[in-house]
Design a protein around this motif. Structure first.
Motif, PDB file in Angstrom:
ATOM      1  N   LEU A 111       6.586 -41.916  31.872  1.00  0.00           N
ATOM      2  CA  LEU A 111       6.048 -43.081  31.168  1.00  0.00           C
ATOM      3  C   LEU A 111       6.267 -42.976  29.661  1.00  0.00           C
ATOM      4  O   LEU A 111       6.196 -43.984  28.942  1.00  0.00           O
ATOM      5  CB  LEU A 111       4.547 -43.242  31.470  1.00  0.00           C
ATOM      6  CG  LEU A 111       4.194 -43.687  32.898  1.00  0.00           C
ATOM      7  CD1 LEU A 111       2.682 -43.695  33.084  1.00  0.00           C
ATOM      8  CD2 LEU A 111       4.766 -45.072  33.200  1.00  0.00           C
ATOM      9  N   TRP A 112       6.553 -41.782  29.179  1.00  0.00           N
ATOM     10  CA  TRP A 112       6.842 -41.593  27.759  1.00  0.00           C
ATOM     11  C   TRP A 112       8.101 -42.362  27.326  1.00  0.00           C
ATOM     12  O   TRP A 112       8.298 -42.610  26.132  1.00  0.00           O
ATOM     13  CB  TRP A 112       7.031 -40.097  27.447  1.00  0.00           C
ATOM     14  CG  TRP A 112       8.074 -39.425  28.287  1.00  0.00           C
ATOM     15  CD1 TRP A 112       7.887 -38.767  29.466  1.00  0.00           C
ATOM     16  CD2 TRP A 112       9.491 -39.359  28.017  1.00  0.00           C
ATOM     17  NE1 TRP A 112       9.078 -38.290  29.951  1.00  0.00           N
ATOM     18  CE2 TRP A 112      10.076 -38.629  29.076  1.00  0.00           C
ATOM     19  CE3 TRP A 112      10.304 -39.818  26.987  1.00  0.00           C
ATOM     20  CZ2 TRP A 112      11.440 -38.371  29.137  1.00  0.00           C
ATOM     21  CZ3 TRP A 112      11.668 -39.572  27.038  1.00  0.00           C
ATOM     22  CH2 TRP A 112      12.218 -38.848  28.099  1.00  0.00           C
ATOM     23  N   ARG A 113       8.903 -42.769  28.303  1.00  0.00           N
ATOM     24  CA  ARG A 113      10.100 -43.533  27.980  1.00  0.00           C
ATOM     25  C   ARG A 113       9.785 -44.918  27.400  1.00  0.00           C
ATOM     26  O   ARG A 113      10.681 -45.585  26.866  1.00  0.00           O
ATOM     27  CB  ARG A 113      10.983 -43.688  29.222  1.00  0.00           C
ATOM     28  CG  ARG A 113      11.641 -42.375  29.662  1.00  0.00           C
ATOM     29  CD  ARG A 113      12.648 -42.627  30.773  1.00  0.00           C
ATOM     30  NE  ARG A 113      13.301 -41.394  31.180  1.00  0.00           N
ATOM     31  CZ  ARG A 113      14.390 -40.895  30.587  1.00  0.00           C
ATOM     32  NH1 ARG A 113      14.921 -41.544  29.572  1.00  0.00           N
ATOM     33  NH2 ARG A 113      14.919 -39.769  31.019  1.00  0.00           N
ATOM     34  N   PHE A 114       8.550 -45.347  27.499  1.00  0.00           N
ATOM     35  CA  PHE A 114       8.162 -46.623  26.893  1.00  0.00           C
ATOM     36  C   PHE A 114       8.160 -46.556  25.367  1.00  0.00           C
ATOM     37  O   PHE A 114       8.241 -47.591  24.703  1.00  0.00           O
ATOM     38  CB  PHE A 114       6.760 -47.034  27.357  1.00  0.00           C
ATOM     39  CG  PHE A 114       6.713 -47.592  28.748  1.00  0.00           C
ATOM     40  CD1 PHE A 114       7.501 -48.682  29.103  1.00  0.00           C
ATOM     41  CD2 PHE A 114       5.871 -47.042  29.701  1.00  0.00           C
ATOM     42  CE1 PHE A 114       7.453 -49.203  30.388  1.00  0.00           C
ATOM     43  CE2 PHE A 114       5.811 -47.564  30.987  1.00  0.00           C
ATOM     44  CZ  PHE A 114       6.608 -48.649  31.332  1.00  0.00           C
ATOM     45  N   VAL A 115       8.071 -45.359  24.806  1.00  0.00           N
ATOM     46  CA  VAL A 115       7.847 -45.223  23.368  1.00  0.00           C
ATOM     47  C   VAL A 115       8.955 -45.868  22.537  1.00  0.00           C
ATOM     48  O   VAL A 115       8.703 -46.772  21.724  1.00  0.00           O
ATOM     49  CB  VAL A 115       7.679 -43.740  22.973  1.00  0.00           C
ATOM     50  CG1 VAL A 115       7.618 -43.603  21.453  1.00  0.00           C
ATOM     51  CG2 VAL A 115       6.399 -43.171  23.596  1.00  0.00           C
ATOM     52  N   LEU A 116      10.181 -45.418  22.702  1.00  0.00           N
ATOM     53  CA  LEU A 116      11.275 -45.920  21.862  1.00  0.00           C
ATOM     54  C   LEU A 116      11.541 -47.421  22.052  1.00  0.00           C
ATOM     55  O   LEU A 116      11.638 -48.159  21.058  1.00  0.00           O
ATOM     56  CB  LEU A 116      12.547 -45.116  22.108  1.00  0.00           C
ATOM     57  CG  LEU A 116      13.740 -45.478  21.213  1.00  0.00           C
ATOM     58  CD1 LEU A 116      13.373 -45.325  19.738  1.00  0.00           C
ATOM     59  CD2 LEU A 116      14.955 -44.614  21.556  1.00  0.00           C
TER      60      LEU A 116
ATOM     61  N   GLY B 207       3.026 -45.019  26.539  1.00  0.00           N
ATOM     62  CA  GLY B 207       4.069 -44.024  26.353  1.00  0.00           C
ATOM     63  C   GLY B 207       3.599 -42.844  25.540  1.00  0.00           C
ATOM     64  O   GLY B 207       3.891 -41.679  25.855  1.00  0.00           O
ATOM     65  N   LYS B 208       2.866 -43.108  24.460  1.00  0.00           N
ATOM     66  CA  LYS B 208       2.372 -42.032  23.603  1.00  0.00           C
ATOM     67  C   LYS B 208       1.358 -41.168  24.330  1.00  0.00           C
ATOM     68  O   LYS B 208       1.328 -39.940  24.176  1.00  0.00           O
ATOM     69  CB  LYS B 208       1.756 -42.623  22.336  1.00  0.00           C
ATOM     70  CG  LYS B 208       2.788 -43.160  21.356  1.00  0.00           C
ATOM     71  CD  LYS B 208       2.136 -43.656  20.057  1.00  0.00           C
ATOM     72  CE  LYS B 208       3.170 -44.059  19.040  1.00  0.00           C
ATOM     73  NZ  LYS B 208       2.569 -44.539  17.779  1.00  0.00           N
ATOM     74  N   GLN B 209       0.522 -41.818  25.157  1.00  0.00           N
ATOM     75  CA  GLN B 209      -0.457 -41.044  25.944  1.00  0.00           C
ATOM     76  C   GLN B 209       0.249 -40.149  26.941  1.00  0.00           C
ATOM     77  O   GLN B 209      -0.172 -39.003  27.173  1.00  0.00           O
ATOM     78  CB  GLN B 209      -1.413 -41.998  26.658  1.00  0.00           C
ATOM     79  CG  GLN B 209      -2.516 -41.285  27.436  1.00  0.00           C
ATOM     80  CD  GLN B 209      -3.394 -40.436  26.536  1.00  0.00           C
ATOM     81  OE1 GLN B 209      -3.876 -40.910  25.505  1.00  0.00           O
ATOM     82  NE2 GLN B 209      -3.618 -39.190  26.943  1.00  0.00           N
ATOM     83  N   ALA B 210       1.339 -40.669  27.513  1.00  0.00           N
ATOM     84  CA  ALA B 210       2.096 -39.870  28.468  1.00  0.00           C
ATOM     85  C   ALA B 210       2.720 -38.654  27.777  1.00  0.00           C
ATOM     86  O   ALA B 210       2.798 -37.569  28.371  1.00  0.00           O
ATOM     87  CB  ALA B 210       3.190 -40.728  29.111  1.00  0.00           C
ATOM     88  N   LEU B 211       3.161 -38.811  26.540  1.00  0.00           N
ATOM     89  CA  LEU B 211       3.695 -37.684  25.777  1.00  0.00           C
ATOM     90  C   LEU B 211       2.630 -36.633  25.546  1.00  0.00           C
ATOM     91  O   LEU B 211       2.891 -35.425  25.659  1.00  0.00           O
ATOM     92  CB  LEU B 211       4.256 -38.176  24.443  1.00  0.00           C
ATOM     93  CG  LEU B 211       5.682 -38.765  24.449  1.00  0.00           C
ATOM     94  CD1 LEU B 211       6.047 -39.283  23.067  1.00  0.00           C
ATOM     95  CD2 LEU B 211       6.696 -37.725  24.922  1.00  0.00           C
TER      96      LEU B 211
END
Length: 213
Positions: free
Chosen positions: A123-128, A205-209
Motif C-alpha cells: 500500500l506504500w505504493r500510493f505515496v508517489l 501509503g505513508k501509514q503503510a511505510l
C-alpha cells in the motif's frame, strides 16, 4: 508476458484516478445543498418570481432528468426551454451517464488494485502517485482563478460539440437561476473533494511505510 502485467498494472492505476475523478463529479453534481445555499444567498427565486421551495422543485426535476436514464424528457414545472437548450441538456445528460458508467467500471478495477496491494503489503505504493496528484487541483484552480469566464468557456468548448450551452435568458429563463457563481462554487467543491481524496490515499501509503519499519 511481462508487458501484459505492466499494462494491467497501469490500467489499474489509471482506473484509480478515474474512479476518484468520476466519484468527485457525482458528489458535486448532486450537491443540491449547494444550490439551495445559492438560492437563499442570492435570492434567485425573486429573479423569476418563484418561492424557494418552488425553485428547488424545478431544480430537482432537472437533476432527475440528468441523472436517471429512465427519465427521457426534461419537464420542469415552471420553465420551458428552447430547442437548443433541450439539446444542451441532453448532451449534459449523456455526460452524466458516461460518468456513472466510468465510476461503476473503475469501482471494480480499483477494488482489485487495493486488494492486490494490500495482499502484497504494498500500500506504500500510493505515496508517489498521490504526492504527484496533489498538485493537479491547485494548478487547475490557479488557472481558473486568473479568469473564470475564460476557463468556463474553454471548459464548455472541450466538452460540447456545439454552442447550445449559450442560453438566451429571454427564451431559456432557467439560466437566470443558474448563475456563474454557482458553477464556480461547484468547481471549488470538486477541487476540495478531489484534493481530500488524494490526501487520504497518501496517508494510507505513508501509514503503510511506517508499518514496514
Amino acid at each position: 508476458m511481462a508487458w501484459l502485467n505492466r499494462l494491467k498494472n497501469g490500467l489499474q492505476w489509471l482506473g484509480l484516478y478515474m474512479w476518484l475523478l468520476s466519484g468527485t463529479i457525482i458528489l458535486t453534481i448532486n450537491a443540491s445543498w449547494l444550490y439551495y445555499f445559492n438560492v437563499q444567498w442570492q435570492h434567485l427565486g425573486r429573479l423569476v418570481n418563484l418561492s424557494t421551495g418552488r425553485l428547488m422543485v424545478n431544480y430537482y426535476q432537472l437533476l432527475a432528468y440528468l441523472n436517471f436514464p429512465w427519465v427521457s424528457k426534461l419537464k420542469m414545472s415552471d420553465f420551458t426551454d428552447s430547442t437548443s437548450a433541450l439539446v444542451h441538456f441532453a448532451d449534459v445528460k449523456n455526460l452524466f451517464l458516461l460518468d456513472y458508467a466510468v465510476f461503476l467500471i473503475t469501482c471494480v478495477t480499483t477494488y482489485y488494485l487495493w486488494h492486490r496491494l494490500k495482499r502484497d503489503r504494498q500500500l506504500w505504493r500510493f505515496v508517489l502517485p498521490m504526492q504527484t496528484a496533489l498538485w493537479v487541483p491547485p494548478l487547475i484552480a490557479a488557472t481558473m482563478a486568473v479568469n473564470f469566464d475564460q476557463f468556463f468557456i474553454f471548459f464548455h468548448k472541450v466538452l460540447f460539440r456545439n454552442a447550445d450551452w449559450l442560453f438566451d435568458p429571454l427564451f431559456d429563463r432557467i439560466i437566470i437561476v443558474l448563475p456563474d457563481t454557482f458553477f464556480l462554487q461547484c468547481f471549488v467543491l470538486a477541487f476540495v473533494i478531489l484534493e481530500w481524496s488524494f490526501a487520504y490515499y497518501l496517508s494510507v501509503g505513508k501509514q503503510a511505510l511506517k508499518d514496514l519499519t
